[in-house]
Design an enzyme around this catalytic site. Structure first.
Site, mmCIF file in Angstrom:
data_model
loop_
_atom_site.group_PDB
_atom_site.id
_atom_site.type_symbol
_atom_site.label_atom_id
_atom_site.label_comp_id
_atom_site.label_asym_id
_atom_site.label_seq_id
_atom_site.Cartn_x
_atom_site.Cartn_y
_atom_site.Cartn_z
ATOM 1 N N SER A 61 -7.695 0.822 7.101
ATOM 2 C CA SER A 61 -8.966 0.358 6.537
ATOM 3 C C SER A 61 -9.920 -0.126 7.619
ATOM 4 O O SER A 61 -11.107 -0.298 7.361
ATOM 5 C CB SER A 61 -8.709 -0.770 5.529
ATOM 6 O OG SER A 61 -8.008 -1.833 6.143
ATOM 7 N N ASP A 70 10.989 3.362 5.525
ATOM 8 C CA ASP A 70 10.689 2.081 6.163
ATOM 9 C C ASP A 70 11.782 1.786 7.181
ATOM 10 O O ASP A 70 12.704 2.587 7.371
ATOM 11 C CB ASP A 70 10.554 0.963 5.129
ATOM 12 C CG ASP A 70 9.541 -0.097 5.579
ATOM 13 O OD1 ASP A 70 9.648 -0.553 6.723
ATOM 14 O OD2 ASP A 70 8.639 -0.456 4.800
ATOM 15 N N HIS A 124 -8.015 6.738 3.629
ATOM 16 C CA HIS A 124 -8.113 5.315 3.312
ATOM 17 C C HIS A 124 -8.065 5.124 1.805
ATOM 18 O O HIS A 124 -9.005 5.478 1.083
ATOM 19 C CB HIS A 124 -9.412 4.738 3.892
ATOM 20 C CG HIS A 124 -9.652 3.306 3.549
ATOM 21 N ND1 HIS A 124 -10.919 2.755 3.466
ATOM 22 C CD2 HIS A 124 -8.789 2.296 3.252
ATOM 23 C CE1 HIS A 124 -10.821 1.484 3.137
ATOM 24 N NE2 HIS A 124 -9.537 1.187 2.999
ATOM 25 N N MET A 168 0.823 -1.206 0.000
ATOM 26 C CA MET A 168 0.000 0.000 0.000
ATOM 27 C C MET A 168 0.860 1.261 0.000
ATOM 28 O O MET A 168 0.637 2.187 -0.783
ATOM 29 C CB MET A 168 -0.948 0.011 1.203
ATOM 30 C CG MET A 168 -2.104 -0.948 1.090
ATOM 31 S SD MET A 168 -3.162 -0.662 -0.355
ATOM 32 C CE MET A 168 -3.977 0.861 0.099
#
Length: 737
Positions: free
Chosen positions: A442, A356, A463, A337
């Site tokens: 979500s 990350d 979202h 995502m």
């Protein structure tokens, strides 16, 4: 004479260049004023003996997007007003209105002087119908040019001569394919079909159009010539005898009879090709008038044309905060995502820092974008240079300090409260005072996540839906303390990456997922009742859903459904979940390891390509299965649409969704809720709240309390209200202004 929307320049050869360039508009669109001026220009051209021919082009980078919102809205307003005045003559008045554009275009092609349309950019709908009325058409040969008659996608059809001119220029099969799908053509494909005469380099376009005139272009259309024959021989040929039964069958297979506008295209072409051209135009006008009076046309145009544009232009944006300009965006979490969000941001020309836990993970995230770029280059959608420029905008990083100068961070890490808490704290430790933190979640409520933030007013949810690069919808979720600055910045970002936002208040599952899981859970009920799995899937598609609920659950992942059901029990108690649903999902996941497409087996089996997926035969052994004859397909269709629409109504009643436009657009873009209905609330309004309540009460008596109409629906039925009347978004906007 001077014009507001057009300029006219006549050269020494007597060739007039008419340039369509509307002031204060990024794209040319048809309005009543534009049509009035075009009509006057045709008269002026005819009256001026010095003018020998006309080149018609656009002063914008695109040619035209077709009709303007105000013009479309005006037709429905006109229809409603005429019905109030005199119901007996309303249809006749609408018929006359529908013929205005057709009449002007016909006047143009029979004026006695040749016209050439120089198509310099994307040319849609009525603009292409105008071009088809010109005697010659030259299009720019660049790939960005798209030519289409997409009206069927919003519930209507090409009603300004398109259904009569296209099949008189190309074969009926290609004409039907183009118009019933609304698909775009490249200039090269349009030329191959005979819809465009020549292609030219952009800087030679006007020159090529004038050359066509100088070479003696006749001011007469082929269908006005004596002895004209329709391409392929017309209706009464052996080839047509094969085409037409197949065409109606294919349309039925693709639409299940849910789209009157698509069927009207077939009727217009079939009937129109058997009569003289002017009679064909009258046939088209008659069907267009009929389609404009359908619930499907009204609802689809309102949701997919009017509301979608209004929401895309920031209908829900607070007026106070200045527009945000993003020099750089931060994305934390380089998984599927997060990497996809970074890609669409870079594709919009905005630099991205992709963070990350280590450089290996961050670089792997950028590799996802590299794969998407490679695919786009391979399909001709992007050049090598464009791909390299896009990728240069994505900077992988393992250092949170690299987010110090960004104004918006989108967090897209694993759906776990503790993981998200850790990221929120790390990001806020370096984030600028006025920056906004957006969580892509979500399932987890935003208000709860915002408790981990030192500045909840600047905390919001965005979202995204998977795959991000294809799904046009985003849900912007307000926590209890989210401020206007955060909402404005989130909506500005969504607009910048060319997505359509809906704004929802905080709740479990927000809006879209609540509706999606009602759809899936109804399929569980049907399986448990013994409805054959194939019948479940087919009934859903017949109701207008693009994907059956069992197939959709496989895509979402069955173990994710299990996780959500378990979380509901943990947070809300055992009564929150049907125990039979839990038993079914536990059996599939824990006992049979059937988790969905991701592990090759779920409700469907997924063999190695090129073999296609098929329903798992073992489904019939999970519950006693009955004969398909024991079930009424109409009732199954009603159950699917009603259970979703009821959930949408609940979100309005609870104040989760406050604008009916967002409920409708969100349901169509988010999970494909039967587009012909106009969306969940338009489905209810379309049949009437009273009729919907009666249907739900009948379903509740046979299939469970979850079909029981809510107090809001009961009240609206008693007062004969609609959602767009009771929750009028324009009244709210006017009051706010």
């Amino acid at each position: 004479m001077t014009y507001t929307n057009f300029t006219i320049e006549t050269d020494t050869d007597g060739l007039a260049l008419v340039t369509w360039d509307m002031p204060d508009k990024s794209m040319n669109v048809f309005t009543a004023a534009v049509l009035e001026e075009l009509n006057a220009i045709i008269d002026a051209v005819v009256a001026d003996a010095e003018i020998k021919g006309v080149v018609f082009t656009s002063g914008k980078s695109t040619f035209s997007g077709g009709a303007d919102l105000s013009m479309i809205k005006g037709m429905f307003t006109f229809q409603a007003e005429e019905k109030k005045k005199n119901p007996d003559t309303a249809a006749e008045k609408l018929f006359e209105l529908c013929g205005q554009m057709t009449g002007i275009f016909r006047k143009l092609e029979t004026c006695g002087k040749p016209w050439v349309s120089a198509i310099n950019g994307t040319c849609m709908g009525g603009a292409f119908e105008l071009s088809l009325a010109c005697h010659g058409r030259v299009a720019s040969n660049v790939k960005s040019v798209k030519i289409a008659l997409p009206e069927v996608k919003v519930g209507i059809f090409p009603g300004a001569g398109g259904t009569q001119r296209v099949p008189r220029l190309t074969n009926a099969q290609d004409a039907l394919q183009m118009m019933t799908t609304g698909s775009s053509l490249t200039p090269q494909r349009a030329k191959a079909m005979g819809l465009v005469h020549e292609l030219a380099d952009p800087d030679k376009l006007i020159e090529a159009a004038k050359t066509m005139l100088k070479n003696g272009l006749k001011p007469v259309q082929p269908w006005d010539e004596k002895g004209f024959k329709v391409p392929g021989g017309g209706i009464w040929t052996p080839a047509a005898a094969q085409l037409w039964p197949a065409a109606s069958g294919i349309l039925r297979r693709e639409t299940y009879g849910n789209y009157p506008g698509a069927l009207a295209i077939l009727k217009c072409v079939y009937e129109g090709l058997q009569v003289p051209f002017d009679t064909g135009l009258k046939i088209e006008q008659r069907y267009f008038t009929q389609i404009l009076q359908t619930t499907e046309a009204f609802s689809m145009i309102r949701s997919l044309f009017v509301s979608m544009q209004e929401l895309g232009k920031g209908a829900r944006r607070p007026a106070g905060p200045p527009k945000s300009k993003f020099a750089r965006i931060g994305v934390v979490g380089a998984g599927f995502m997060g990497a996809s969000i970074a890609y669409v941001t870079a594709a919009a020309g905005i630099p991205v820092t992709l963070v990350d836990r280590d450089m290996e993970a961050a670089t792997k995230g950028k590799a996802h974008s590299e794969g998407l770029v490679k695919d786009s280059i391979g399909k001709g959608r992007m050049t090598q240079e464009q791909g390299e420029a896009l990728l240069a905008l994505i900077t992988p990083s393992a250092d949170y300090n690299d987010l110090a100068d960004v104004k918006l961070v989108v967090e897209a890490v694993f759906e776990d409260r503790q993981v998200k808490k850790d990221v929120i704290e790390k990001v806020e430790a370096v984030l600028a005072e006025d920056a906004i933190f957006a969580s892509n979640t979500s399932t987890l409520p935003i208000t709860g996540l915002a408790k981990n933030s030192k500045r909840p007013a600047q905390f919001i949810g965005i979202h995204f839906f998977s795959p991000v690069e294809k799904m046009m919808l985003t849900e912007v979720i307000l926590g209890k303390e989210t401020g206007d600055e955060a909402l404005a910045a989130a909506l500005d970002f969504v607009a910048a990456i060319k997505k359509t936002p809906i704004v929802v208040n905080d709740t479990r599952g927000f809006y879209v997922n609540r509706c999606v899981f009602r759809y899936i859970h109804e399929a569980y009920d049907m399986l448990i009742e013994g409805v054959p799995a194939a019948m479940i899937e087919n009934a859903a598609k017949m109701a207008g859903m693009p994907v059956g609920p069992l197939s959709l659950n496989d895509e979402v992942a069955i173990d994710l459904s299990q996780k959500i059901l378990k979380a509901s029990i943990a947070d809300l108690g055992e009564a929150a979940v049907d125990p039979q649903h839990m038993t079914l999902i536990n059996r599939l996941v824990d006992d049979l390891d059937r988790r969905g497409r991701k592990n090759g087996k779920g409700f469907y089996d997924y063999p190695a390509k090129p073999a296609k997926k098929s329903l798992w035969p073992g489904l019939k052994d999970l519950f006693p299965q009955k004969s398909a004859d024991a079930f009424d397909v109409t009732v199954l269709k009603q159950r699917f649409l009603a259970t979703i629409a009821l959930e949408a109504a609940r979100t309005m009643e609870e104040g989760i969704v406050t604008d009916p436009r967002e409920a409708d657009v969100g349901s169509i873009l988010g999970f494909g809720f039967a587009p012909y209905t106009g969306g969940t609330l338009s489905y209810i309004d379309g049949m009437g709240v009273k009729a919907f309540v009666a249907m739900c009460e009948k379903l509740a008596a046979s299939y469970g309390e979850h079909f029981q109409p809510t107090a809001l629906l009961q009240d609206m039925a008693a007062k004969r209200e609609t959602f767009y009347g009771r929750f009028d978004p324009y009244a709210v906007a006017a009051k706010a202004a």
